[in-house]
Write a protein that holds these residues in place. Sequence first.
Motif, PDB file in Angstrom:
ATOM      1  N   ILE A  13     -87.066  11.345 -27.537  1.00  0.00           N
ATOM      2  CA  ILE A  13     -85.865  11.770 -26.805  1.00  0.00           C
ATOM      3  C   ILE A  13     -84.777  10.708 -26.937  1.00  0.00           C
ATOM      4  N   GLY A  14     -85.162   9.445 -26.798  1.00  0.00           N
ATOM      5  CA  GLY A  14     -84.197   8.356 -26.944  1.00  0.00           C
ATOM      6  C   GLY A  14     -83.568   8.332 -28.327  1.00  0.00           C
ATOM      7  N   ALA A  15     -84.379   8.509 -29.358  1.00  0.00           N
ATOM      8  CA  ALA A  15     -83.863   8.530 -30.729  1.00  0.00           C
ATOM      9  C   ALA A  15     -82.904   9.698 -30.923  1.00  0.00           C
ATOM     10  N   TYR A  16     -83.266  10.842 -30.369  1.00  0.00           N
ATOM     11  CA  TYR A  16     -82.394  12.026 -30.455  1.00  0.00           C
ATOM     12  C   TYR A  16     -81.053  11.757 -29.777  1.00  0.00           C
ATOM     13  N   LEU A  17     -81.086  11.175 -28.592  1.00  0.00           N
ATOM     14  CA  LEU A  17     -79.849  10.912 -27.862  1.00  0.00           C
ATOM     15  C   LEU A  17     -78.960   9.899 -28.581  1.00  0.00           C
ATOM     16  N   ILE A  18     -79.554   8.850 -29.113  1.00  0.00           N
ATOM     17  CA  ILE A  18     -78.773   7.855 -29.863  1.00  0.00           C
ATOM     18  C   ILE A  18     -78.161   8.498 -31.108  1.00  0.00           C
ATOM     19  N   GLY A  19     -78.953   9.296 -31.810  1.00  0.00           N
ATOM     20  CA  GLY A  19     -78.470   9.943 -33.025  1.00  0.00           C
ATOM     21  C   GLY A  19     -77.440  11.025 -32.777  1.00  0.00           C
TER      22      GLY A  19
END
Length: 84
Positions: A13-19
Amino acid sequence: MIIEFLSRFSLGIGAYLIGSIPTGFWLARLVGIGDIRTQGSGNIGATNVGRLLGAKYFLIVFSIDFLKSSLYLKWVQSFDCDVN
């Protein structure tokens, strides 16, 4: 087992939000060319920004996008968790 799943899920989820932060879109707005999705290829990425605004802006967008992912990965690694 559930803790491992939740850890991996939250990292995803964190990677998705950053991306999902649209660097090219916001930079194009800041420079004043409006909605970049209606110009060039219609993409908000560094290549379209470079096509429309020049190499300097390509490098800015590319560098910010690269740093977003690199810094997130370094931050995740600081937790010393196994993400394999």
